[in-house]
Write a protein that holds these residues in place. Structure first.
Motif, short mmCIF file in Angstrom:
data_model
loop_
_atom_site.label_atom_id
_atom_site.label_comp_id
_atom_site.label_asym_id
_atom_site.label_seq_id
_atom_site.Cartn_x
_atom_site.Cartn_y
_atom_site.Cartn_z
N THR A 67 8.30 -2.27 0.37
CA THR A 67 9.15 -3.32 0.94
C THR A 67 9.48 -3.06 2.40
N THR A 72 10.53 -9.91 7.33
CA THR A 72 11.13 -11.09 6.70
C THR A 72 10.74 -12.38 7.41
N ASN A 73 10.35 -12.31 8.67
CA ASN A 73 9.93 -13.51 9.39
C ASN A 73 8.58 -14.02 8.88
N PRO A 76 9.67 -14.37 4.03
CA PRO A 76 11.13 -14.45 3.88
C PRO A 76 11.66 -14.06 2.50
N LYS A 79 13.71 -10.86 1.39
CA LYS A 79 15.15 -10.66 1.56
C LYS A 79 15.85 -10.43 0.22
N ASN A 80 15.28 -11.00 -0.83
CA ASN A 80 15.87 -10.85 -2.17
C ASN A 80 15.54 -9.52 -2.82
N ARG A 82 15.18 -6.34 -0.85
CA ARG A 82 15.32 -5.26 0.11
C ARG A 82 15.88 -3.98 -0.52
#
Length: 232
Positions: A67, A72-73, A76, A79-80, A82
């Motif tokens: 991870t 994230t860009n 995305p 993000k859930n 991390r």
């Protein structure tokens, strides 16, 4: 491996499989449980680039990332996840993949009828070594930054989105597994193995895309990656 199956006439009504008219279970088992042929020739990576992994656990085939490598860009949904060290991502039949156990009727429907699909994303909290120990097959591959971005973009493009562009959550399991609605129909000639092969091909890696079996996929992966585990 050459296997001959004799299939009796079958009927399929109202999504219910008539067990008395079909001898189909060996075919389903074969498609979901193949393993690499013993004659594969392993080609080991040179250690440069970003490490990605491919695993097989029973009928589950997936691509696995650290991870910490994911921007994230570009992706995305990470993000859930991390809080986890690894993320395991697979594509499959919507009903079969979300069923908590194995179901013959759903497996039959998934293979022999074009069905809606789902992306399964799982955060892995245990160590990489322990997680790979749970797998029957593990292949490690090193890819360039650009190839890594292309792989993530292919996966991100697989998510089905609503009119506002948002991903559609299908269900959650165990707190660390999220299923999302996905693009594409799952069937005998478009499996999770096909999806992974196309993903790598889109990233510029030399791999056949006419792949439907786990055996075919991992034989191809063995040519461009490092096989670090094959359960005997």
């Amino acid at each position: 491996m050459r296997i001959l199956f004799i299939v009796a006439p079958l009927t399929y009504k109202s999504d219910k499989l008539n067990m008395h008219n079909v001898v189909i279970f060996p075919i389903i088992f074969f498609f979901l449980n193949t393993t690499p042929a013993p004659e594969v020739h392993f080609k080991y990576s040179d250690g440069d680039g970003i490490e990605i992994y491919f695993i097989k656990q029973r009928w589950h085939t997936a691509i696995v990332f650290n991870t910490s490598d994911i921007d994230t860009n570009i992706f995305p949904v990470i993000k859930n996840f991390r809080e986890y060290k690894l993320v395991d991502i697979g594509w499959g039949d919507e009903e079969f993949y979300q069923y908590p156990d194995f179901d013959w009727e759903l497996a039959f429907k998934a293979l022999f009828y074009p069905t809606p699909s789902t992306l399964r994303v799982e955060g892995i909290s245990i160590s990489r070594e322990l997680y790979f120990d749970l797998s029957e097959i593990v292949v490690k591959m090193n890819v360039t930054n650009e190839q890594f971005k292309d792989i993530l973009k292919f996966i991100d493009d697989t998510f089905f989105r609503d009119e506002s562009g948002e991903k559609i959550l299908s269900s959650k399991a165990g707190g660390q597994i999220i299923f999302y609605a996905a693009k594409g129909k799952y069937h005998l000639f478009n499996t999770c193995n096909t999806w992974l092969a196309r993903c790598l091909n889109k990233a510029g890696l030399k791999i056949k895309t006419d792949i439907i079996l786990t055996e075919q996929l991992f034989n191809e992966l063995a040519k461009i990656g490092e096989v670090i585990k094959v359960k005997e």
